[in-house]
Design an enzyme around this catalytic site. Sequence first.
Site, PDB file in Angstrom:
ATOM      1  N   CYS A 151       0.815  -1.228   0.000  1.00 47.50           N
ATOM      2  CA  CYS A 151       0.000   0.000   0.000  1.00 47.50           C
ATOM      3  C   CYS A 151       0.846   1.274   0.000  1.00 47.50           C
ATOM      4  CB  CYS A 151      -0.954  -0.002   1.185  1.00 47.50           C
ATOM      5  SG  CYS A 151      -2.092  -1.394   1.156  1.00 47.50           S
ATOM      6  N   HIS A 157      -3.665   7.399   1.985  1.00 47.53           N
ATOM      7  CA  HIS A 157      -3.987   6.040   1.551  1.00 47.53           C
ATOM      8  C   HIS A 157      -5.407   5.721   2.025  1.00 47.53           C
ATOM      9  CE1 HIS A 157      -3.984   1.892   0.707  1.00 47.53           C
ATOM     10  NE2 HIS A 157      -3.819   1.481   1.956  1.00 47.53           N
ATOM     11  N   ASN A 173     -10.025  -0.212  -0.624  1.00 46.94           N
ATOM     12  CA  ASN A 173      -8.573  -0.100  -0.546  1.00 46.94           C
ATOM     13  C   ASN A 173      -7.959  -0.672  -1.824  1.00 46.94           C
ATOM     14  OD1 ASN A 173      -5.861  -0.333  -0.005  1.00 46.94           O
ATOM     15  ND2 ASN A 173      -6.113  -1.252   2.020  1.00 46.94           N
TER      16      ASN A 173
HETATM   17  O1  UT7 Z   1      -3.721  -0.733   3.585  1.00 46.79           O
HETATM   18  C1  UT7 Z   1      -3.309  -1.012   4.878  1.00 46.79           C
HETATM   19  C2  UT7 Z   1      -3.899  -2.268   5.264  1.00 46.79           C
HETATM   20  N1  UT7 Z   1      -5.175  -2.320   5.807  1.00 46.79           N
HETATM   21  C3  UT7 Z   1      -5.634  -1.570   6.802  1.00 46.79           C
HETATM   22  O2  UT7 Z   1      -5.171  -0.536   7.131  1.00 46.79           O
HETATM   23  C4  UT7 Z   1      -6.806  -2.139   7.546  1.00 46.79           C
HETATM   24  C5  UT7 Z   1      -6.635  -1.962   9.013  1.00 46.79           C
HETATM   25  N2  UT7 Z   1      -7.675  -2.542   9.807  1.00 46.79           N
HETATM   26  C6  UT7 Z   1      -8.980  -2.209   9.716  1.00 46.79           C
HETATM   27  O3  UT7 Z   1      -9.339  -1.396   8.906  1.00 46.79           O
HETATM   28  C7  UT7 Z   1      -9.964  -2.819  10.674  1.00 46.79           C
HETATM   29  O4  UT7 Z   1      -9.261  -3.480  11.715  1.00 46.79           O
HETATM   30  C8  UT7 Z   1     -10.937  -3.819   9.998  1.00 46.79           C
HETATM   31  C9  UT7 Z   1     -11.893  -3.065   9.101  1.00 46.79           C
HETATM   32  C10 UT7 Z   1     -10.145  -4.843   9.190  1.00 46.79           C
HETATM   33  C11 UT7 Z   1     -11.749  -4.565  11.050  1.00 46.79           C
HETATM   34  O5  UT7 Z   1     -12.460  -3.647  11.859  1.00 46.79           O
HETATM   35  P1  UT7 Z   1     -12.472  -3.833  13.434  1.00 46.79           P
HETATM   36  O6  UT7 Z   1     -13.349  -2.778  13.974  1.00 46.79           O
HETATM   37  O7  UT7 Z   1     -11.031  -3.854  13.872  1.00 46.79           O
HETATM   38  O8  UT7 Z   1     -13.183  -5.232  13.599  1.00 46.79           O
HETATM   39  P2  UT7 Z   1     -12.611  -6.565  14.260  1.00 46.79           P
HETATM   40  O9  UT7 Z   1     -11.555  -7.169  13.402  1.00 46.79           O
HETATM   41  O10 UT7 Z   1     -12.292  -6.274  15.677  1.00 46.79           O
HETATM   42  O11 UT7 Z   1     -13.913  -7.481  14.183  1.00 46.79           O
HETATM   43  C12 UT7 Z   1     -15.085  -7.160  14.929  1.00 46.79           C
HETATM   44  C13 UT7 Z   1     -16.170  -8.181  14.616  1.00 46.79           C
HETATM   45  C14 UT7 Z   1     -15.697  -9.630  14.772  1.00 46.79           C
HETATM   46  O12 UT7 Z   1     -16.739 -10.355  15.361  1.00 46.79           O
HETATM   47  P3  UT7 Z   1     -16.665 -10.762  16.922  1.00 46.79           P
HETATM   48  O13 UT7 Z   1     -15.437 -11.578  17.063  1.00 46.79           O
HETATM   49  O14 UT7 Z   1     -16.626  -9.457  17.665  1.00 46.79           O
HETATM   50  O15 UT7 Z   1     -17.939 -11.518  17.110  1.00 46.79           O
HETATM   51  C15 UT7 Z   1     -15.514 -10.089  13.342  1.00 46.79           C
HETATM   52  O16 UT7 Z   1     -15.717 -11.473  13.184  1.00 46.79           O
HETATM   53  O17 UT7 Z   1     -16.612  -8.049  13.256  1.00 46.79           O
HETATM   54  C16 UT7 Z   1     -16.618  -9.333  12.624  1.00 46.79           C
HETATM   55  N3  UT7 Z   1     -16.347  -9.145  11.208  1.00 46.79           N
HETATM   56  C17 UT7 Z   1     -17.296  -8.954  10.282  1.00 46.79           C
HETATM   57  N4  UT7 Z   1     -18.643  -8.907  10.372  1.00 46.79           N
HETATM   58  C18 UT7 Z   1     -19.335  -8.680   9.240  1.00 46.79           C
HETATM   59  C19 UT7 Z   1     -15.131  -9.097  10.593  1.00 46.79           C
HETATM   60  N5  UT7 Z   1     -15.287  -8.877   9.271  1.00 46.79           N
HETATM   61  C20 UT7 Z   1     -16.624  -8.794   9.064  1.00 46.79           C
HETATM   62  C21 UT7 Z   1     -17.404  -8.570   7.909  1.00 46.79           C
HETATM   63  N6  UT7 Z   1     -18.744  -8.512   8.053  1.00 46.79           N
HETATM   64  N7  UT7 Z   1     -16.865  -8.374   6.685  1.00 46.79           N
END
Ligand code: UT7
Length: 321
Positions: free
Chosen positions: A114, A248, A278
């Site tokens: 990225c 980004h 992204n």
């Molecule tokens: O380009 C650089 C690389 N990328 C980034 O910069 C991305 C960096 N990270 C992020 O943007 C965020 O961490 C994410 C968008 C990937 C995730 O958001 P989050 O608020 O950190 O969510 P989480 O990973 O803590 O997940 C929360 C919940 C989980 O469920 P439980 O365990 O709380 O029951 C996940 O299983 O959301 C669930 N979940 C989803 N639910 C519906 C994860 N992905 C999904 C989904 N749809 N697509």
Amino acid sequence: MTLRAVLAGTGSALPRTRVSNAELAERVDTSDEWIVERTGIRFRHIAEPDETTATLGADAARQALAAAGLQPADIGLIIVATATPDNTFPASATKVQAILGTPDCIAFDVAAVCSGFLYAVSVADSMLRTGAAKHALVIGSETFSRILDWEDRTTCVLFGDGAGAVVLSAKDVDDDQGILATRLHAEGQYCDMLYVDGGPSTTGTVGHVRMQGREVFRHAVTNLAAVLGEVMADVGLSADQIDWVVPHQANKRIIDATAKKLGLPAERVVLTVDQHANTSAASVPLALDLAVRDGRIKRGDLVVLEAMGGGFTWGAAVLRV
Ligand code: UT7
């Protein structure tokens, strides 16, 4: 007079097919609400088989050349930033060169995921200022959809395909036009936080994107705020002197948190993550091109670019357009 790399033109290209969150939710266990709330993403473009990193990159490059009033033969340096090349080799830059019909020049790829476009801009800036070329095409182009695990909802909803390009020209200037500072970083000890689980030298397969999202998020806000502070200090500027930040586009929450940390008002931050998701190395030049074409970024504006990605790698650049 000072020899600088000056922004001469911008361009971008998106695959024909656009996919909404609702359409994705028909194939993956997710929802429009979750994706919008956690990321700000609403749409992403997904490449068809005939749309590749090189063809999208060449389309973006043609627009950038037209905006700069240059021909393919004027280009002496082509750098493509990508993590999704058409082939393991040759470099996608040489394929772009062939598509454009650019005769003998320097052409190579940069792999910094990225942050790749920031790395490529920094390399092009150095090469232009040392006389390696007069005009450079710097392209960020990705087909991330090809390396997504469509069964993994924690990653597949986040990415899209596309390309952005700039023409940078070496120019003697008597003011502060052009690239004024760049800063690059890498911390390889975090290489397993965001990676692809395959490759020619390990599995012999292409592999899929794997990410510890929460960890990446935490590092992104800290690192991006720090590197923005560095480039601004390099040129002796404060946040209120910046006209536009082109970040980004990984997650709206990362963009908002970084801007808040630096005291940058949201009205001066270019946001495309809602439309493109992204697009990795393509995200910064794509957003830059949109803001130039819709008239937000104007000649004389002070613009800051920043990105962070797998490696971890991250970087920033300040330029007067
Ligand atoms: O380009 C650089 C690389 N990328 C980034 O910069 C991305 C960096 N990270 C992020 O943007 C965020 O961490 C994410 C968008 C990937 C995730 O958001 P989050 O608020 O950190 O969510 P989480 O990973 O803590 O997940 C929360 C919940 C989980 O469920 P439980 O365990 O709380 O029951 C996940 O299983 O959301 C669930 N979940 C989803 N639910 C519906 C994860 N992905 C999904 C989904 N749809 N697509």
